[in-house]
Design a protein around this motif. Sequence first.
Motif, mmCIF file in Angstrom:
data_model
loop_
_atom_site.group_PDB
_atom_site.id
_atom_site.type_symbol
_atom_site.label_atom_id
_atom_site.label_comp_id
_atom_site.label_asym_id
_atom_site.label_seq_id
_atom_site.Cartn_x
_atom_site.Cartn_y
_atom_site.Cartn_z
ATOM 1 N N LEU A 76 9.580 8.811 7.001
ATOM 2 C CA LEU A 76 9.858 8.319 8.344
ATOM 3 C C LEU A 76 10.116 6.820 8.321
ATOM 4 C CD1 LEU A 76 7.434 9.867 10.966
ATOM 5 C CD2 LEU A 76 9.907 9.753 11.049
ATOM 6 N N LEU A 77 9.240 6.113 7.619
ATOM 7 C CA LEU A 77 9.402 4.661 7.538
ATOM 8 C C LEU A 77 10.747 4.319 6.902
ATOM 9 C CD1 LEU A 77 5.819 3.574 6.425
ATOM 10 C CD2 LEU A 77 6.865 3.183 8.637
ATOM 11 N N ASP A 78 11.102 5.075 5.877
ATOM 12 C CA ASP A 78 12.397 4.834 5.234
ATOM 13 C C ASP A 78 13.542 5.108 6.203
ATOM 14 O OD1 ASP A 78 11.502 3.942 2.830
ATOM 15 O OD2 ASP A 78 11.569 5.887 1.836
ATOM 16 N N ALA A 79 13.401 6.210 6.938
ATOM 17 C CA ALA A 79 14.466 6.568 7.877
ATOM 18 C C ALA A 79 14.634 5.511 8.957
ATOM 19 C CB ALA A 79 14.173 7.915 8.514
ATOM 20 N N TRP A 80 13.548 4.883 9.316
ATOM 21 C CA TRP A 80 13.636 3.803 10.321
ATOM 22 C C TRP A 80 14.065 2.488 9.696
ATOM 23 C CZ3 TRP A 80 8.118 5.352 12.084
ATOM 24 C CH2 TRP A 80 8.182 6.461 12.923
ATOM 25 N N LYS A 121 6.124 6.322 19.499
ATOM 26 C CA LYS A 121 4.777 5.754 19.394
ATOM 27 C C LYS A 121 4.512 5.301 17.960
ATOM 28 C CE LYS A 121 2.280 8.470 22.832
ATOM 29 N NZ LYS A 121 1.259 9.505 22.903
ATOM 30 N N MET A 122 4.824 6.177 17.025
ATOM 31 C CA MET A 122 4.536 5.838 15.627
ATOM 32 C C MET A 122 5.328 4.615 15.215
ATOM 33 S SD MET A 122 4.025 9.257 13.392
ATOM 34 C CE MET A 122 5.360 10.265 13.915
ATOM 35 N N PHE A 126 2.599 0.028 3.089
ATOM 36 C CA PHE A 126 1.832 1.270 3.097
ATOM 37 C C PHE A 126 1.557 1.731 1.670
ATOM 38 C CE2 PHE A 126 1.758 5.959 3.106
ATOM 39 C CZ PHE A 126 0.661 6.156 3.918
ATOM 40 N N ASP A 127 2.578 1.629 0.819
ATOM 41 C CA ASP A 127 2.391 2.040 -0.569
ATOM 42 C C ASP A 127 1.328 1.193 -1.259
ATOM 43 O OD1 ASP A 127 4.115 4.103 -0.440
ATOM 44 O OD2 ASP A 127 5.821 3.060 -1.352
ATOM 45 N N ILE A 128 1.328 -0.090 -0.931
ATOM 46 C CA ILE A 128 0.320 -0.961 -1.531
ATOM 47 C C ILE A 128 -1.076 -0.537 -1.085
ATOM 48 C CG2 ILE A 128 -0.565 -3.332 -1.533
ATOM 49 C CD1 ILE A 128 2.446 -4.173 -1.230
ATOM 50 N N LEU A 129 -1.184 -0.319 0.222
ATOM 51 C CA LEU A 129 -2.469 0.111 0.766
ATOM 52 C C LEU A 129 -2.903 1.434 0.138
ATOM 53 C CD1 LEU A 129 -4.615 -0.369 3.081
ATOM 54 C CD2 LEU A 129 -3.256 1.238 4.413
ATOM 55 N N CYS A 184 1.447 15.859 1.868
ATOM 56 C CA CYS A 184 2.633 16.136 2.679
ATOM 57 C C CYS A 184 2.723 15.158 3.853
ATOM 58 C CB CYS A 184 2.554 17.582 3.160
ATOM 59 S SG CYS A 184 3.837 18.027 4.312
ATOM 60 N N TRP A 185 1.584 14.910 4.516
ATOM 61 C CA TRP A 185 1.619 13.952 5.641
ATOM 62 C C TRP A 185 2.029 12.577 5.156
ATOM 63 C CZ3 TRP A 185 -3.934 15.802 7.043
ATOM 64 C CH2 TRP A 185 -3.852 17.081 7.617
ATOM 65 N N ILE A 186 1.451 12.199 4.024
ATOM 66 C CA ILE A 186 1.723 10.856 3.520
ATOM 67 C C ILE A 186 3.201 10.719 3.147
ATOM 68 C CG2 ILE A 186 1.288 9.317 1.565
ATOM 69 C CD1 ILE A 186 -1.653 10.241 1.695
ATOM 70 N N GLU A 187 3.722 11.732 2.472
ATOM 71 C CA GLU A 187 5.136 11.663 2.086
ATOM 72 C C GLU A 187 6.029 11.651 3.320
ATOM 73 O OE1 GLU A 187 6.484 10.890 -0.692
ATOM 74 O OE2 GLU A 187 4.442 10.754 -1.496
ATOM 75 N N ASN A 188 5.661 12.452 4.285
ATOM 76 C CA ASN A 188 6.477 12.485 5.497
ATOM 77 C C ASN A 188 6.445 11.161 6.224
ATOM 78 O OD1 ASN A 188 7.864 14.991 6.086
ATOM 79 N ND2 ASN A 188 5.848 15.900 5.799
ATOM 80 N N TYR A 189 5.289 10.541 6.223
ATOM 81 C CA TYR A 189 5.198 9.244 6.888
ATOM 82 C C TYR A 189 6.059 8.219 6.149
ATOM 83 C CZ TYR A 189 3.403 5.001 8.951
ATOM 84 O OH TYR A 189 3.326 3.796 9.581
ATOM 85 N N ARG A 190 6.008 8.275 4.836
ATOM 86 C CA ARG A 190 6.830 7.342 4.060
ATOM 87 C C ARG A 190 8.314 7.588 4.326
ATOM 88 N NH1 ARG A 190 6.744 7.884 -1.236
ATOM 89 N NH2 ARG A 190 7.070 5.702 -1.653
#
Lengths: 884, 328
Positions: A714-718, A398-399, A727-730, A706-712
């Motif tokens: 995740l994006l890297d892993a994908w 989903k994410m 996302f970083d810009i935002l 922690c959530w933000i880092e994990n999301y980042r």
Amino acid sequence: MSGSKPDILWSPHHPDRYVICDSELGLYRIGPVGGTETKPGTLPLSEETAATLLAINSDTPYMKCVAWYPKHEPECLLAVGQANGRVVLTSLGQSHNSTCKELVGKEFVPKHARQCNTLAWNPVDNNLLAAGLDKHRADFSVLIWDISSKFAPETSVAAEKIRISTVDLDSSMVVTKPLYELGQNDACLSLCWLFRDPKLLLAGMHRNLAIFDLRNTSQKMFVNTKAIQGVTVDPHFHDRVASFFEGQVAIWDLRKFEKPVLTLTEQSKPLTKVAWCPTRTGLLATLTRDSNVIRLYDMQHTPTPIGDETEPTIIERSVQPCESQIGSFAWHPSSQNRMVVVSATNRVMTDFTVFERISLAWSSTTSLMWACGRHLYDCAEDSAEGAESTVEKDIATKMRERAQSRYGHDTLQVWRNHLLAGGNDPQLKSLWYDLSYILYVSHMKQCAEDMELKLQGNKQSLVYSGIKNIIRTSSGTTESRRCWIGSDRQTDVPRFSSEERCLALRLCGWISRGPDIDVETFLRSLEQEREWERAAAIALFNLDIRRAIQILNKGATMEKGDLNLNVVAMALSGYTDEKSSLWREMCSSLRLQLKNPYLCIMFAFLTSEPGAYDGVLYESSVAVRDRVAFACMFLSDAQLPHYIDKLTNEMKEAGNLEGILLTGLTKDGVDLMESFVDRTGDVQTASFCTLKGSPGEVLKDPRVQCWIENYRNLLDAWRFWHKRAEFDILRGKLDPSSKPLAQVFVSCNFCGKSISYSCSAMPHQGRGFSQYGVSGSPTKSKVTSCPGCRKPLPRCALCLMNMGTPVSSCSGPGKSDEKVDLTRENKLSQFNNWFTWCHNCRHGGHAGHMLSWFRDHTECPVSACTCKCMQLDTTGNLVPADSS
Amino acid sequence: MELHILEHSLKVASIEKEGIQICTHGLMKLAFLASKTRCKFFSLTETPEDYTIIVDEEGFKELPQSDLISVADATWLALNVVSGGGNASSSQPIGVTKIAKSVIAPLADHNISVFMLSTYQTDFILVRERDLPMVMHTLSSEFTLLRVVNGETVAAHDLGVTNGFVKPKLVPRPIIHPLSSPSNMFCVTSLDPDTLPSVATLLMDVMFYSGGSKELGTSSEDSSHIRFFSFSLIEGYISLVMDEQTAQRFPNNVLFTSASGELWKMVRIGGQPLGFDECGIVAQISEPLATADIPAYYISTFKFDHALVPEENIQSVIKALRTESAAQ
């Protein structure tokens, strides 16, 4: 085999036959358990297989070792080494046909009798049989016999001298002259031919391992070691050899023969057998004396190339094929990981398959793979888009989909983010509407100097803090009793209002601006969305029963409308405030059968006593915002905070995002979000949400970070690197503290000062240079020297221009085209002007030039430099998955 | 060539014929129940005069103390020659002949007394522990000296004592002791330790009981039968020396017999007990044999020495040795 120590040999050609040798030889055939009746004489080996005894041979006493002739024909010829050193060829279960007859019964007699320890057939030249004997003075201990040799030339001499030998033998069957004699004055305990060259024989001698070469028998290669028993070559890796001594197994690499490449953990009891699995690479099975387990060593992992001394990782495990103590075992030659085990006593056999270890790996894109034996299984999530899949998709999927649809990035119409998320999650919908209202109200307050003017100032951040806190500060509540709209009948329903309550209603989305409570706009929008029941209920709560009926009626008459709504409208129209009327009695009981919660609470409201609205307030299927708005209108100052607190805690515990309305984006809100993330794992929503509306201190919460880092991550892993950058810009916009400081500076070769803008712009430098080379505009990037010392910047290895020169765009076909290209190019490819260099050879140049060079080359563009710069970059060849 | 100095500390003892009863328990344990003791080196040789026992310290504990047992006071170490094996001369002589010139003669030249024990597998040269520095000094030029310590073979270092050693006097060694050659023929053989239990009763009978009935006189007359039987169990290897008649009592295929099935005749050295101090006896015998390239086994016992030579060579051996003797 002196009766007590049995051994097993698989037939080299029949995958269903094996020989057990203890005091005699027994040939067995293995097969599936008989379907109906087990024949007499079959022995069950496992649940599926059984063995049948085909033949017994007890002609050869004092057996010490046995080896199976590797050729197809004659198929069941065995060489038996005896205690007195004689090697006898014998056969099992064969009608003595001609080919066999020549060989069976042939004896090979060493000059001096001593125990024969081991036998090995040459795998290529099948006539050669190597026998390893004990030491006898200066005699040879490794004899290689040619089984096709007719008879010994000096038979006449020998026959005369044989006086003690009492075995009556046809002297033509006795061979006394070996083809090769090796290992003088030594003992040989184990032997094996090397696969890499059939002329090489590896022998475990007394205190050393020796490799004999038949082409030059006077030479040998040897290494002193105690581990000289049971030498065996890995069938999958011909340079790898195992041998053992007492409880310790040594693994050798013949290419580096000076010492074992590794030794396995020592066992307390002496080993009796060590065997490589023929069907799986690097699997070694070992057996110790008096043991009922077989220990397996899995040497799958090649040693890391860094450092010669690192030992390969070995996975050790034990299997227990049967209850009794194991006498010996043998791997099946072709069946995967299968072996037959024979017990130490009574010849009890077990057919056993070692279950393969399963290795499992999750991909970052939710697919799961595992390997077992030779099978690789892939478990991917059902990507059935069309049919509504009954199973909810994994949150990672989903994410990922949401990230692709730019979920969270709509900062103008915040509520639209729930549509980007797929639009089918009521909690997300509620969340984004909440955030949307919060932002709208706070925005309104900031720019419009209207009625809320007085709320401004100290209560400015109140909107972020949720209805729970807004209500707590409530003061000056007025109570009013109003008429039903459109009738002059006085209601006995008290309604409360205050500025805070009004603000809360706005946050609930019922009204758009205060202080007048006008829900008409909201009702219209609900009508548009065909939420008839909800609109009717809200109209009713605003004491407009006529409007409610009208809405229901409209809903019923619309295309595909529910005709039942008319029935409800009729029931509604019969409202009477008579306490003991039949209407009231029937409605309060029958309403519970209504399926729609809004219809249900409408009647609950109408049939409740004033101030006792539990039927409405605790109807959990009604949206939280509606219940809260209702509470704000109808609960007294005493009841309201109590209700809100209770509801807030409920939401927090459940991690229900609708509760964000109550908690706002405060610490409470983070608590709620925490239980939401705990429940769903949706760090994406959590990251965006906390970024969206939050004042600084919430963002400092370690959980949020922690959530933000994990999301980042995740994006890297994908490999969604562009998404991550977005996302970083935002994030940088909403949380300026998160912007990383510059970590890389380009410094001048001569003066060592940074040549970048940020440095030279420092006041003490006192220089007005704006930009040097790096991402410079074409006009200003002409500066090709260091601002500190004026020395030239290095040259690009490809265009040979000093750095700082913009990359020239290739000449276009026409001038007008070029001009258009230039502007586009300059915007798109500023990166082309960047400095790049290889950290290894330190050559470099314009990023654009380098990229195009390495598209076609592997080596550095600088002549005579053989550095493979691009290959050193392990991530350089990865492609982003979201290249859009 | 390598010379291994084994780690066993050995005792040499003699049991009187009438004293054998009190020792049988210990001897049987040493011979047949090797797993019950920690003994690694055991040899029992029966001659008409006595039983000679060579046993390591662990094994020595199994024997009782008695007036009927006399023990040579020294502690002995066993040396073993291991040739590199590279040279493929298959016709290498066996037994003491091989080492006569390289080991035995130099030791005799240095006045070191040796005690020989040939087995089916190899030859052990026993020297007194106190003579070891001298032995190492004498042999270090010809051999790589290796010492066995806890089962590991390590290089043995010359102890560096060079002073005080007498220069060897290279004199001819005439045979000074009387020789005799019994008429019976012997075989040197072995058997698989796993089959030992199956022939244990037979071996016990041969070792302890058959002597009396077959006694044919203890004098060392020529052409008479001699009672001689040797059993050794050294580092797991069994060696047997027995006469032809005894060998025939064993079941087929149990004894290791060589393809050629050689038989050996004995030369017995010494008219009266030789003692342990005189040197050069082995050298006196082995050197002429080496010169004639005749293989030989050599077994020293408490009182006399015994050389075994191939039966077909016995006449030439006697002749050669007599010549040596006559040259005196």
